[in-house]
Enzyme design. Structure first.
Site, PDB file in Angstrom:
ATOM      1  N   LYS A 162       0.727  -1.332  -0.032  1.00 54.24           N
ATOM      2  CA  LYS A 162       0.026   0.233  -0.038  1.00 54.24           C
ATOM      3  C   LYS A 162       0.960   1.173   0.157  1.00 54.24           C
ATOM      4  O   LYS A 162       1.896   1.144   0.639  1.00 54.24           O
ATOM      5  CB  LYS A 162      -0.811  -0.001   1.192  1.00 54.24           C
ATOM      6  CG  LYS A 162      -2.034  -1.148   1.312  1.00 54.24           C
ATOM      7  CD  LYS A 162      -2.927  -0.926   0.077  1.00 54.24           C
ATOM      8  CE  LYS A 162      -4.055  -2.054   0.186  1.00 54.24           C
ATOM      9  NZ  LYS A 162      -4.912  -2.196  -0.908  1.00 54.24           N
ATOM     10  N   ASP A 191      -0.285   0.110  -4.373  1.00 52.06           N
ATOM     11  CA  ASP A 191      -1.803   0.489  -4.672  1.00 52.06           C
ATOM     12  C   ASP A 191      -2.243   1.476  -3.614  1.00 52.06           C
ATOM     13  O   ASP A 191      -2.101   1.428  -2.291  1.00 52.06           O
ATOM     14  CB  ASP A 191      -2.807  -0.784  -3.904  1.00 52.06           C
ATOM     15  CG  ASP A 191      -4.207  -0.648  -4.094  1.00 52.06           C
ATOM     16  OD1 ASP A 191      -4.458   0.324  -4.603  1.00 52.06           O
ATOM     17  OD2 ASP A 191      -4.548  -1.677  -3.673  1.00 52.06           O
ATOM     18  N   GLU A 217      -1.921   1.242  -8.512  1.00 54.60           N
ATOM     19  CA  GLU A 217      -3.194   0.678  -8.504  1.00 54.60           C
ATOM     20  C   GLU A 217      -4.079   1.894  -7.876  1.00 54.60           C
ATOM     21  O   GLU A 217      -3.644   2.264  -7.022  1.00 54.60           O
ATOM     22  CB  GLU A 217      -3.148  -0.640  -7.704  1.00 54.60           C
ATOM     23  CG  GLU A 217      -4.839  -1.095  -7.883  1.00 54.60           C
ATOM     24  CD  GLU A 217      -4.864  -2.896  -7.230  1.00 54.60           C
ATOM     25  OE1 GLU A 217      -5.814  -2.898  -6.585  1.00 54.60           O
ATOM     26  OE2 GLU A 217      -3.730  -3.288  -7.335  1.00 54.60           O
ATOM     27  N   GLU A 243     -11.366  -2.398  -9.109  1.00 52.08           N
ATOM     28  CA  GLU A 243     -12.166  -3.407  -8.344  1.00 52.08           C
ATOM     29  C   GLU A 243     -13.382  -2.244  -7.838  1.00 52.08           C
ATOM     30  O   GLU A 243     -14.404  -2.971  -7.300  1.00 52.08           O
ATOM     31  CB  GLU A 243     -11.353  -3.426  -6.899  1.00 52.08           C
ATOM     32  CG  GLU A 243     -10.856  -2.025  -6.255  1.00 52.08           C
ATOM     33  CD  GLU A 243      -9.977  -2.397  -5.086  1.00 52.08           C
ATOM     34  OE1 GLU A 243     -10.493  -2.335  -3.862  1.00 52.08           O
ATOM     35  OE2 GLU A 243      -8.698  -2.578  -5.466  1.00 52.08           O
ATOM     36  N   ASP A 266     -13.635  -7.446 -10.232  1.00 52.08           N
ATOM     37  CA  ASP A 266     -13.840  -8.336  -8.903  1.00 52.08           C
ATOM     38  C   ASP A 266     -15.053  -8.997  -9.306  1.00 52.08           C
ATOM     39  O   ASP A 266     -16.002  -8.682  -9.594  1.00 52.08           O
ATOM     40  CB  ASP A 266     -14.056  -7.433  -7.743  1.00 52.08           C
ATOM     41  CG  ASP A 266     -14.068  -8.180  -6.381  1.00 52.08           C
ATOM     42  OD1 ASP A 266     -14.596  -9.335  -6.497  1.00 52.08           O
ATOM     43  OD2 ASP A 266     -13.640  -7.723  -5.297  1.00 52.08           O
ATOM     44  N   HIS A 293      -9.066  -8.691  -8.678  1.00 51.97           N
ATOM     45  CA  HIS A 293      -9.394  -8.453  -7.223  1.00 51.97           C
ATOM     46  C   HIS A 293     -10.206  -9.119  -6.365  1.00 51.97           C
ATOM     47  O   HIS A 293     -11.336  -9.535  -6.869  1.00 51.97           O
ATOM     48  CB  HIS A 293      -9.872  -6.838  -7.290  1.00 51.97           C
ATOM     49  CG  HIS A 293     -10.201  -6.381  -5.850  1.00 51.97           C
ATOM     50  ND1 HIS A 293     -11.307  -6.325  -5.246  1.00 51.97           N
ATOM     51  CD2 HIS A 293      -9.084  -5.721  -5.176  1.00 51.97           C
ATOM     52  CE1 HIS A 293     -11.355  -5.891  -3.819  1.00 51.97           C
ATOM     53  NE2 HIS A 293     -10.003  -5.394  -3.915  1.00 51.97           N
TER      54      HIS A 293
END
Length: 361
Positions: A162, A191, A217, A243, A266, A293
């Site tokens: 992250k 992300d 991301e 996602e 997703d 995802h």
């Protein structure tokens, strides 16, 4: 059809740039049975809150629209569900509810055919490369590197971390330390979980470009398609997103406007198997690799059926502790199971303490 709603605590509290602290997730399971007694299982989920609405949509609106339908006509059933709740919301809660039913129907169809779902969908390659999706924004650097070591011990050969700290130079430092730790040739993704504006994302992406990232991301909110296109064009790093895109049409837009390098549907919120496979085909038509995802235990079948698949995410909200058999990671990949259908069998007794409600139309 039977629908169950659960609030499931996470083993540890997880954090990212926009959802904050996540102590649990909400799970909705749908079980369908045909007139011959064959069954199928589907599920969907939400972070922290909101999934009870999925269960209500399934019980009150979707089930009456499709009970008695011919199960092999999954396209027809999908359209029946879509138009049953279309005015209440094109996407969002509506497609999450549809997803759970659609997954269950495809599971039922493949079980009846006595084939694993990935073969039933055409079959490409059962060996699917995976990455570990760390949810670790508030980890110290030491904890972050220790987690990377655990991931590698578990068989992962690619990691996502992250970003989106309060001070962006902290992100750069953390990525630099991670790159040094895992080595130059190790696939590494980051992300931002929608935490930046497009301008800020471009600035940070340029600072991160020296670390040879596979992608950045969700650099900004999913509604800002033009912003994603700018980040991809000017940031110097590939962009992954999807996602929070809940319809085929949203994916068509981001691909058509050259705003994504790695589409990431997703299966639990985009409309189930029926729509995921269309997104993968749409990506193939744009010469783009498809990722994913969440819900890796089901998604592995869709990735194993897609010739343009790339890394599949294994998510921190995984249900492994509630499955009788879970995917095994070996040298950076998993093998799609050969059990009929998607092959998932929930340990409903283990889930029982977390069940909030159930319904059987």
């Amino acid at each position: 059809m039977r629908t169950d709603f659960y609030q499931v605590p996470l083993p540890v509290v997880l954090t990212d740039a926009k959802h904050g602290e996540m102590s649990h997730f909400e799970l909705v399971t749908v079980q369908v049975e045909d007139s011959d007694g064959a069954t199928g299982l589907g599920y969907t989920y939400a972070v922290n809150s909101g999934a009870e609405a999925f269960a209500v949509l399934v019980d009150r609106y979707l089930a009456p629209a499709i009970l008695g339908a011919e199960v092999d006509r999954t396209e027809h059933i999908w359209q029946q569900m879509w138009w049953a709740v279309h005015y209440a919301g094109r996407g969002g809660h509506a497609t999450s509810a549809i997803s759970a039913v659609d997954i269950a129907l495809w599971d039922l169809r493949a079980r009846r055919a006595k084939q694993p779902l990935w073969r039933f969908l055409g079959g490409y390659d059962p060996k699917v490369p995976v990455y570990a999706g760390g949810i670790d924004l508030e980890f110290s650097i030491e904890e972050l590197l220790a987690q990377a070591d655990r991931f590698r011990e578990e068989g992962f050969r690619a990691i996502k971390m992250k970003v989106g700290r309060r001070f962006w130079r902290e992100d750069v430092e953390r990525v630099a330390r991670m790159r040094e730790h895992v080595g130059d040739d190790f696939p590494l993704m980051v992300d931002a979980n929608m935490g930046w504006t497009a301008d800020h994302a471009i600035k940070v992406a340029r600072a991160l470009s020296e670390f040879d990232l596979v992608w950045v991301e969700e650099p900004t909110i999913p509604d800002d398609v033009a912003g994603h296109a700018r980040v991809l064009r000017d940031g110097g790093v590939a962009v992954a997103t999807g996602e929070n895109l809940h319809t085929l049409y949203e994916f068509a837009r981001v691909m058509g406007e050259e705003a994504v390098s790695f589409p990431q549907p997703d299966i639990c919120n985009v409309g189930g198997v029926s729509v995921f496979r269309k997104v993968a085909t749409l990506a193939e038509a744009h010469n783009l690799p498809v990722s994913s995802h969440g819900a890796h235990d089901v998604t592995v079948h869709l990735m194993a059926a897609a010739p343009n698949r790339t890394f599949m995410e294994t998510h921190g909200f995984g249900l492994d502790r509630f499955l009788t058999e879970s995917l095994k990671i070996v040298d950076g990949a998993v093998i799609a199971p050969e059990r009929p259908g998607h092959g998932l069998t929930f340990d409903f007794e283990a889930l029982r303490p977390y069940r909030i409600g159930t319904s059987k139309p």
